[in-house]
Structures are given as structure tokens and as C-alpha cells.
Design a protein around this motif. Structure first.
Motif, PDB file in Angstrom:
ATOM      1  N   GLU A   1      12.675  12.351   5.579  1.00 45.87           N
ATOM      2  CA  GLU A   1      12.578  13.453   4.625  1.00 45.87           C
ATOM      3  C   GLU A   1      11.319  13.323   3.772  1.00 45.87           C
ATOM      4  O   GLU A   1      10.616  14.314   3.516  1.00 45.87           O
ATOM      5  N   LEU A   2      11.002  12.099   3.350  1.00 44.38           N
ATOM      6  CA  LEU A   2       9.821  11.870   2.516  1.00 44.38           C
ATOM      7  C   LEU A   2       8.548  12.234   3.273  1.00 44.38           C
ATOM      8  O   LEU A   2       7.625  12.857   2.715  1.00 44.38           O
ATOM      9  N   SER A   3       8.491  11.866   4.546  1.00 44.73           N
ATOM     10  CA  SER A   3       7.295  12.168   5.330  1.00 44.73           C
ATOM     11  C   SER A   3       7.105  13.668   5.498  1.00 44.73           C
ATOM     12  O   SER A   3       5.979  14.172   5.463  1.00 44.73           O
ATOM     13  N   VAL A   4       8.211  14.410   5.651  1.00 45.48           N
ATOM     14  CA  VAL A   4       8.120  15.869   5.789  1.00 45.48           C
ATOM     15  C   VAL A   4       7.614  16.494   4.498  1.00 45.48           C
ATOM     16  O   VAL A   4       6.734  17.367   4.502  1.00 45.48           O
ATOM     17  N   ILE A   5       8.157  16.060   3.370  1.00 46.97           N
ATOM     18  CA  ILE A   5       7.758  16.610   2.071  1.00 46.97           C
ATOM     19  C   ILE A   5       6.277  16.359   1.808  1.00 46.97           C
ATOM     20  O   ILE A   5       5.560  17.234   1.311  1.00 46.97           O
ATOM     21  N   LEU A   6       5.803  15.176   2.175  1.00 43.11           N
ATOM     22  CA  LEU A   6       4.419  14.812   1.896  1.00 43.11           C
ATOM     23  C   LEU A   6       3.459  15.253   2.995  1.00 43.11           C
ATOM     24  O   LEU A   6       2.245  15.094   2.865  1.00 43.11           O
ATOM     25  N   GLY A   7       4.007  15.776   4.095  1.00 44.47           N
ATOM     26  CA  GLY A   7       3.173  16.345   5.143  1.00 44.47           C
ATOM     27  C   GLY A   7       2.442  15.338   5.998  1.00 44.47           C
ATOM     28  O   GLY A   7       1.320  15.595   6.456  1.00 44.47           O
ATOM     29  N   VAL A   8       3.088  14.179   6.252  1.00 49.89           N
ATOM     30  CA  VAL A   8       2.487  13.155   7.104  1.00 49.89           C
ATOM     31  C   VAL A   8       3.543  12.640   8.070  1.00 49.89           C
ATOM     32  O   VAL A   8       4.735  12.897   7.908  1.00 49.89           O
TER      33      VAL A   8
ATOM     34  N   GLU B   1       0.798  -1.214   0.000  1.00 49.81           N
ATOM     35  CA  GLU B   1       0.000   0.000   0.000  1.00 49.81           C
ATOM     36  C   GLU B   1       0.835   1.269   0.000  1.00 49.81           C
ATOM     37  O   GLU B   1       0.325   2.340  -0.297  1.00 49.81           O
ATOM     38  N   ILE B   2       2.116   1.166   0.338  1.00 46.36           N
ATOM     39  CA  ILE B   2       2.905   2.387   0.477  1.00 46.36           C
ATOM     40  C   ILE B   2       3.048   3.107  -0.864  1.00 46.36           C
ATOM     41  O   ILE B   2       3.043   4.339  -0.925  1.00 46.36           O
ATOM     42  N   GLY B   3       3.160   2.352  -1.962  1.00 44.67           N
ATOM     43  CA  GLY B   3       3.280   2.986  -3.274  1.00 44.67           C
ATOM     44  C   GLY B   3       2.047   3.814  -3.605  1.00 44.67           C
ATOM     45  O   GLY B   3       2.147   4.953  -4.085  1.00 44.67           O
ATOM     46  N   LYS B   4       0.860   3.228  -3.350  1.00 46.36           N
ATOM     47  CA  LYS B   4      -0.386   3.967  -3.598  1.00 46.36           C
ATOM     48  C   LYS B   4      -0.466   5.205  -2.712  1.00 46.36           C
ATOM     49  O   LYS B   4      -0.923   6.269  -3.140  1.00 46.36           O
ATOM     50  N   LYS B   5      -0.013   5.067  -1.461  1.00 49.81           N
ATOM     51  CA  LYS B   5      -0.090   6.183  -0.523  1.00 49.81           C
ATOM     52  C   LYS B   5       0.836   7.312  -0.964  1.00 49.81           C
ATOM     53  O   LYS B   5       0.459   8.493  -0.894  1.00 49.81           O
ATOM     54  N   ILE B   6       2.042   6.986  -1.420  1.00 51.58           N
ATOM     55  CA  ILE B   6       2.970   8.014  -1.894  1.00 51.58           C
ATOM     56  C   ILE B   6       2.363   8.760  -3.081  1.00 51.58           C
ATOM     57  O   ILE B   6       2.407   9.995  -3.151  1.00 51.58           O
ATOM     58  N   LYS B   7       1.768   7.995  -4.003  1.00 52.63           N
ATOM     59  CA  LYS B   7       1.174   8.626  -5.188  1.00 52.63           C
ATOM     60  C   LYS B   7       0.021   9.546  -4.796  1.00 52.63           C
ATOM     61  O   LYS B   7      -0.079  10.688  -5.285  1.00 52.63           O
ATOM     62  N   THR B   8      -0.851   9.073  -3.891  1.00 54.34           N
ATOM     63  CA  THR B   8      -2.000   9.882  -3.462  1.00 54.34           C
ATOM     64  C   THR B   8      -1.540  11.172  -2.796  1.00 54.34           C
ATOM     65  O   THR B   8      -2.038  12.270  -3.098  1.00 54.34           O
ATOM     66  N   LEU B   9      -0.580  11.063  -1.884  1.00 51.85           N
ATOM     67  CA  LEU B   9      -0.086  12.235  -1.159  1.00 51.85           C
ATOM     68  C   LEU B   9       0.638  13.196  -2.090  1.00 51.85           C
ATOM     69  O   LEU B   9       0.534  14.420  -1.947  1.00 51.85           O
TER      70      LEU B   9
END
Length: 342
Positions: free
Chosen positions: A51-58, A4-12
């Protein structure tokens, strides 16, 4: 792997109005790597998560939907196996643990892991500090601050009582024990620090309290340690002999007697008792006795015997604990290579 992480990255990413190229630029990587994540071909490395979580705001947990228990297990394994923890891994672990402090169910293990994480980081820094201090001493061997730095890095001896006494820890455990009167280990923590500071009268009182709730070999062990601290070595030796006579099948009594002999520089006796204790241990065996014996051989300059004992440690880590890599194995392997050069 979590598909599910791939879908979540795309959605965010789309919610942020970013293209794959823009996200890749922010992370200093290729857009192809982002595409592989979103199509669940690969997963982002753990170092990238903060870093990814900061960029995506989660939060990391929202991004990387693992259970709390799985995160805690990963962090615990990282602390126990990694010699050096990268900055990104450290930040990920610290951020996750701090975010969980509001959860009463996981607050206690998170606090424990936070303490262990920072201790690990301090050990890394001490190892580096020791290296730099030794390098400084090669250039300026008479400079006191260089010797002080090496002492502090290696937890060396400080004669000055102001800096070497343990009164703060003693006060802590003096308050701790009455609040947890049935936790016998609290008495031991208190006695250890009292004895280190030569406060024998208080140690005797603590020992009697321990024996009331947890009678056994610790009474002879610590009774002997108190006698030794008071200068009555002959009585200490009698008590330690009584300990193994009364509890001959308890492996810890032999190991503790080995500790006592090692601290008296009675090395042959120490090796004998460590070996006896190790043989009595059930599987999986702890390797502390083997480590102690290797230290004795190093002190005696018998490096071939030290190497044999270190090789045995590595073998036991694999056979008893299924540990074949990581900081423990690496450390003993480096020790072996060091002794081979002597």
C-alpha cells in the motif's frame, strides 16, 4: 535494518506534496509512526509495503532498497515457515516476483517462488474448505455435494477415471524426457504417473531408459512397483528384497522398501524398514520416515506411540535443522494435542 528507507519515504512524500498527517491518514495510522520511519527510529511493517509503495508511486523494490537476493530469501522463508500468509504479505511477494520476471537472471527462481506462493495459498484454501465441508456434513450428512467438497479439499479418491487419470501430466513428461535425456529424474516423474494410471508397458519402457543413464536401486524399486501393478506381488517382494541386499548401506533403499510395505498394509515391516533407513541417514536427517511411522501408529490407534514419534519429529527439527517455530512445528504440536484428546 536499512537506514535509507526513512529518507526515501520522506523524499517521496515531499515529492507528492503530502504532509506526514496526510500520509498517515491514507495508511490509517498515526503521524507519529510516519515520523519514526522518516527519522529511522522504526521501519514500516512488511504488510504495509504494498500500500505504501502505491501511495508513493514507486515499486516495492525502489521503496525498500533490499537486494533482489534478500527479497527472494525473505519470500522463500515466508512460504516455508508461515502457516497462513496474510493478504498484504501475499500481495507484496506476488508483486515483487512479477516485477522481476523481466530480469533474465532472476526469472527462473521468481517463477518457482510464484508457483510455490500460489500452491501455499491453495493449501490454505483447502484447509479452510475442509473445515467448512466437515461443518456442513455435521448439519447435512447425506448431502453428496458436502462429501464432494470434503473429497476435493483433502485430495481424496475419485473413482471416476475421467477425473482421476493423469494423461495430461503423462503427455507433458513424455515430451519433457526426450528434451532432457540426461536428466534422470524426468524418467521418474513420468513413471510415477504411468504407474498411477496402470500403464505398465509404458512404465517398463521408461524404466529401461532410466537404467541406461542412471543404473542403481531404482531399477529394482520400480521393477517391483510394475510387478505389483500387474498383479505379480511375489516377484515385487523379491525385487524389493534384492534392492536392499544390493544396496544395504543406502538409506533410501530401506525407506523406499518401507513405503512399499506400508502401501501393502504390512505395517510392522514398514516400521522396521523406515527405522533402518532413518538410522542410516547422515545428518541433518530428513524426517519423512518419522512422519510415516507416526501415520502408521495413528492408523493402528496407538496414539501414545504416535505422540512419541511426533515429539521426536519436533526434537529433530530443532537439533538437525534449527527449526523451533513456524508452520511445521505448529502442525506437529497441534497433532500431539489432538491425539492427547483421543
Amino acid at each position: 535494518m536499512n537506514i535509507e528507507i526513512g529518507k526515501k519515504i520522506k523524499t517521496l512524500r515531499l515529492q507528492k506534496g503530502m504532509t506526514q498527517e496526510e500520509l498517515a491518514t491514507k495508511l490509517n495510522m498515526s503521524s507519529q509512526a510516519i515520523s519514526k520511519w522518516e527519522n529511522n527510529v522504526t521501519m514500516p511493517d512488511i504488510q504495509i509495503l504494498p500500500e505504501l509503495s502505491v501511495i508513493l508511486g514507486v515499486t516495492i523494490d525502489e521503496l525498500f532498497a533490499l537486494s533482489d537476493d534478500t527479497h527472494l530469501e525473505r519470500i522463500e522463508n515466508m512460504i516455508s515457515t508461515e502457516h497462513f500468509i496474510s493478504k498484504d504479505d501475499f500481495n507484496y511477494a506476488e508483486q515483487f516476483l512479477k516485477e522481476r520476471l523481466t530480469n533474465d537472471e532472476n526469472k527462473a527462481p521468481c517463477l518457482t517462488l510464484l508457483a510455490q506462493l500460489h500452491i501455499h495459498r491453495s493449501e490454505e484454501h483447502r484447509e479452510l474448505a475442509s473445515h467448512y465441508a466437515k461443518e456442513a456434513l455435521l448439519l447435512d450428512p447425506h448431502k453428496k455435494s458436502n462429501h464432494n467438497a470434503l473429497r476435493d479439499a483433502e485430495n481424496g479418491v475419485i473413482f471416476d477415471w475421467n477425473y482421476s487419470n493423469h494423461h495430461k501430466l503423462i503427455e507433458y513428461y513424455k515430451n519433457f524426457v526426450p528434451k532432457h535425456p540426461d536428466y534422470w529424474q524426468g524418467y521418474v516423474w513420468l513413471m510415477n504417473h504411468l504407474l498411477a494410471d496402470g500403464r505398465c508397458a509404458e512404465a517398463k519402457e521408461t524404466l529401461e531408459g532410466l537404467n541406461k543413464i542412471h543404473p542403481g536401486y531404482l531399477y529394482q524399486l520400480y521393477g517391483g512397483l510394475i510387478c505389483k501393478e500387474e498383479g505379480n506381488l511375489s516377484q515385487a517382494l523379491v525385487l524389493w528384497e534384492q534392492m536392499t541386499d544390493l544396496y544395504p548401506d543406502e538409506w533410501r533403499t530401506w525407506s523406499f522398501r518401507g513405503d512399499c510395505m506400508a502401501k501393502l498394509c504390512k505395517y510392522d515391516e514398514a516400521i522396521e524398514y523406515y527405522t533402518k533407513g532413518y538410522e542410516l541417514q547422515p545428518n541433518p536427517k530428513y524426517i519423512d520416515a518419522l512422519i510415516a511411522i507416526s501415520h502408521i501408529y495413528e492408523i493402528q490407534g496407538e496414539y501414545d506411540k504416535a505422540i512419541e514419534k511426533l515429539q521426536e519429529i519436533i526434537e529433530q527439527l530443532e537439533s538437525n535443522w534449527e527449526i523451533t517455530e513456524g508452520k511445521a512445528v505448529d502442525f506437529y504440536a497441534r497433532e500431539i494435542e489432538y491425539f492427547k484428546k483421543l
